[in-house]
Write an enzyme that holds these catalytic residues in place. Structure first.
Site, short mmCIF file in Angstrom:
data_model
loop_
_atom_site.label_atom_id
_atom_site.label_comp_id
_atom_site.label_asym_id
_atom_site.label_seq_id
_atom_site.Cartn_x
_atom_site.Cartn_y
_atom_site.Cartn_z
N GLY A 89 -4.12 7.68 5.23
CA GLY A 89 -2.72 7.26 5.40
C GLY A 89 -1.79 8.46 5.54
O GLY A 89 -2.23 9.61 5.65
N ASP A 124 -10.80 4.98 2.25
CA ASP A 124 -9.72 4.20 2.89
C ASP A 124 -10.32 3.02 3.64
O ASP A 124 -11.35 3.15 4.31
CB ASP A 124 -8.97 5.13 3.86
CG ASP A 124 -7.58 4.63 4.22
OD1 ASP A 124 -7.47 3.48 4.71
OD2 ASP A 124 -6.62 5.38 4.03
N SER A 138 6.88 5.32 -7.10
CA SER A 138 8.03 5.17 -6.20
C SER A 138 9.32 4.94 -6.98
O SER A 138 9.35 4.21 -7.98
CB SER A 138 7.79 3.98 -5.27
OG SER A 138 8.97 3.66 -4.58
N TYR A 146 6.86 -5.25 -3.94
CA TYR A 146 6.32 -3.89 -3.82
C TYR A 146 6.71 -3.05 -5.04
O TYR A 146 5.87 -2.41 -5.69
CB TYR A 146 6.81 -3.22 -2.53
CG TYR A 146 6.55 -1.74 -2.48
CD1 TYR A 146 5.24 -1.24 -2.42
CD2 TYR A 146 7.59 -0.81 -2.52
CE1 TYR A 146 4.99 0.13 -2.39
CE2 TYR A 146 7.36 0.55 -2.49
CZ TYR A 146 6.06 1.02 -2.42
OH TYR A 146 5.81 2.37 -2.41
N LYS A 150 4.49 -1.37 -8.12
CA LYS A 150 4.46 0.07 -8.39
C LYS A 150 4.72 0.34 -9.87
O LYS A 150 4.11 1.21 -10.47
CB LYS A 150 5.50 0.81 -7.52
CG LYS A 150 5.22 0.80 -6.03
CD LYS A 150 3.86 1.36 -5.66
CE LYS A 150 3.76 2.86 -5.82
NZ LYS A 150 2.38 3.33 -5.41
N1 LIG Z 1 5.95 7.10 2.06
C1 LIG Z 1 6.88 7.00 1.12
O1 LIG Z 1 8.07 7.20 1.38
C2 LIG Z 1 6.50 6.68 -0.29
C3 LIG Z 1 7.50 6.73 -1.27
C4 LIG Z 1 7.16 6.46 -2.60
C5 LIG Z 1 5.85 6.17 -2.93
N2 LIG Z 1 4.91 6.11 -1.96
C6 LIG Z 1 3.55 5.78 -2.34
O2 LIG Z 1 2.66 6.71 -1.75
C7 LIG Z 1 1.41 6.07 -1.48
C8 LIG Z 1 1.02 6.29 -0.03
O3 LIG Z 1 2.02 5.78 0.83
P1 LIG Z 1 2.05 6.12 2.39
O4 LIG Z 1 3.46 6.19 2.79
O5 LIG Z 1 1.16 7.26 2.67
O6 LIG Z 1 1.47 4.76 3.00
P2 LIG Z 1 0.29 4.53 4.06
O7 LIG Z 1 0.35 3.08 4.40
O8 LIG Z 1 0.37 5.51 5.15
O9 LIG Z 1 -1.00 4.85 3.20
C9 LIG Z 1 -1.67 3.92 2.42
C10 LIG Z 1 -3.15 4.04 2.73
O10 LIG Z 1 -3.87 3.15 1.88
C11 LIG Z 1 -4.87 2.51 2.65
N3 LIG Z 1 -5.20 1.26 1.97
C12 LIG Z 1 -4.43 0.14 1.87
N4 LIG Z 1 -5.09 -0.80 1.17
C13 LIG Z 1 -6.30 -0.26 0.80
C14 LIG Z 1 -7.41 -0.74 0.07
N5 LIG Z 1 -7.42 -1.98 -0.42
N6 LIG Z 1 -8.47 0.07 -0.11
C15 LIG Z 1 -8.48 1.33 0.41
N7 LIG Z 1 -7.44 1.84 1.13
C16 LIG Z 1 -6.37 1.05 1.32
C17 LIG Z 1 -4.23 2.32 4.01
O11 LIG Z 1 -5.18 2.09 5.04
C18 LIG Z 1 -3.49 3.64 4.17
O12 LIG Z 1 -4.31 4.62 4.74
C19 LIG Z 1 1.59 4.60 -1.87
O13 LIG Z 1 1.13 4.43 -3.19
C20 LIG Z 1 3.11 4.43 -1.85
O14 LIG Z 1 3.52 3.39 -2.73
C21 LIG Z 1 5.20 6.36 -0.65
#
Ligand SMILES: NC(=O)c1ccc[n+]([C@@H]2O[C@H](COP(=O)([O-])OP(=O)(O)OC[C@H]3O[C@@H](n4cnc5c(N)ncnc54)[C@H](O)[C@@H]3O)[C@@H](O)[C@H]2O)c1
Length: 317
Positions: free
Chosen positions: A12, A33, A122, A146, A150
């Site tokens: 991701g 993933d 988050s 969501y 979290k």
């Molecule tokens: N991007 C942001 O701004 C942000 C902000 C705060 C927190 N977060 C947290 O960071 C983390 C990553 O977010 P991101 O922005 O990289 O999102 P993203 O969607 O790019 O990454 C999530 C990854 O998890 C994988 N995934 C989903 N369900 C799965 C499962 N059941 N088994 C295995 N893999 C699975 C997806 O294929 C993806 O590659 C998350 O926990 C999110 O809550 C992100």
């Protein structure tokens, strides 16, 4: 051979940037993933050093088998259903992946006996900010699925730490932006439209104050938290530490890419037609600065410049 780190959600946005950073410092990465939103192309630059395992965090026995066969020493947990809007439409699925999936990761870590589990939390877990900047002790008051999941994930992590002594660290962050972000989001949409010469219209958000963190800063802070020995606290804000409105962001993008007009409607940002916007603000990063030595390098304008440069260097137009 370097340390073996398993990154759930390693294909991701955040997971793949972390994978690259760990490989660069000599570590081995297992990107675990199910490719729900992630994709192997995110790992293309280090495909020889990262082992992509197509696995689901809901499959506890496969997760344990993978950790044992790969001799995993630490885990970074980024797998989640991330989107705010879809989580309102699919609360049960969001809870299943984000809560049950997190429990599986903790359970696997406990059974296999890994050194540290680091989770990405988050600021959405705070709900509406009661003060600005918000520190890590700000009340958790999430209002959408969501955000609720979290918070719940963090509560289970606290539980595993308290009851089993699992070495858990949480990096709570704001809105992370930069190359590879899979979802439409203000900086991405504004910059991509403007690079194509197109205008951007946001219906709302001119008065919404939000902390936006450039991906490189997040990675810097996350690695510091991953490595921190016996930290005094277990939760750290890894963010920019400053908040700007979407109107201010639009003005910055118009300066960086002159020409296309960006219009932002009044009020708070409405991320869903059914849910009111919530005022946010900056995340207080003093704990990470003093305990981890975290030093963010990108104020919003600088991050938008860097993001634009990277997109241009990849031929985006
Ligand atoms: N991007 C942001 O701004 C942000 C902000 C705060 C927190 N977060 C947290 O960071 C983390 C990553 O977010 P991101 O922005 O990289 O999102 P993203 O969607 O790019 O990454 C999530 C990854 O998890 C994988 N995934 C989903 N369900 C799965 C499962 N059941 N088994 C295995 N893999 C699975 C997806 O294929 C993806 O590659 C998350 O926990 C999110 O809550 C992100």
């Amino acid at each position: 051979m370097g340390e073996s780190v398993l990154i759930t959600g390693g294909a991701g946005f955040i997971g793949s940037h972390l994978a690259g950073a760990i490989v660069q410092r000599g570590g081995r990465v297992v990107a675990y993933d199910n490719l729900f939103t992630g994709c192997p192309e995110n790992l293309i630059d280090f495909k020889d050093q990262v082992k992509l395992v197509h696995g689901d965090i809901l499959d506890l026995s496969f997760l344990i088998r993978t950790m044992m066969s790969e001799r995993v020493e630490r885990i970074i947990h980024t797998a989640a259903l991330v989107s705010y809007g879809p989580s309102i439409e699919k609360p049960a699925l969001t809870a299943k992946i984000n809560i049950e999936g997190t429990i599986n990761v903790l359970e696997a870590a406990r059974i296999v006996g890994v050194g540290r589990v680091m989770d990405v939390g988050s600021e959405q877990a705070y709900g509406e900010f009661q003060h600005d900047p918000a520190d890590e002790d700000h009340p958790l008051s999430p209002t959408v699925p969501y955000a609720i999941t979290k918070m719940a994930a963090e509560k289970f992590e606290e539980f595993y730490h308290r009851l089993f002594g699992l070495d858990v660290v949480i990096v709570r962050t704001s809105w992370v932006y930069g190359p590879g972000l899979p979802r439409p989001r203000a900086p991405k949409t504004m910059i991509e439209n403007s690079l194509k010469g197109l205008p951007t219209t946001m219906e709302s958000g001119a008065d919404q104050r939000t902390d936006h963190t450039y991906i490189d800063d997040f990675i810097q802070g996350a690695l510091l938290a991953l490595d921190a020995k016996n930290p005094e606290n277990r939760v750290f804000h890894i963010a920019s530490g400053k908040a700007y409105t979407y109107e201010e962001m639009a003005g910055m993008v118009e300066r960086i890419i002159p020409g296309p007009k960006i219009t932002v409607g009044p009020g708070l940002l409405r991320q869903s037609a059914t849910v009111e916007g919530q005022q946010k603000g900056a995340l207080d990063i003093r704990r990470a600065q003093s305990q981890l030595g975290y030093r963010p390098r990108y104020d919003l304008y600088d991050g938008l410049v860097k993001y634009t440069q990277v997109l241009k260097s990849k031929g985006f137009s």
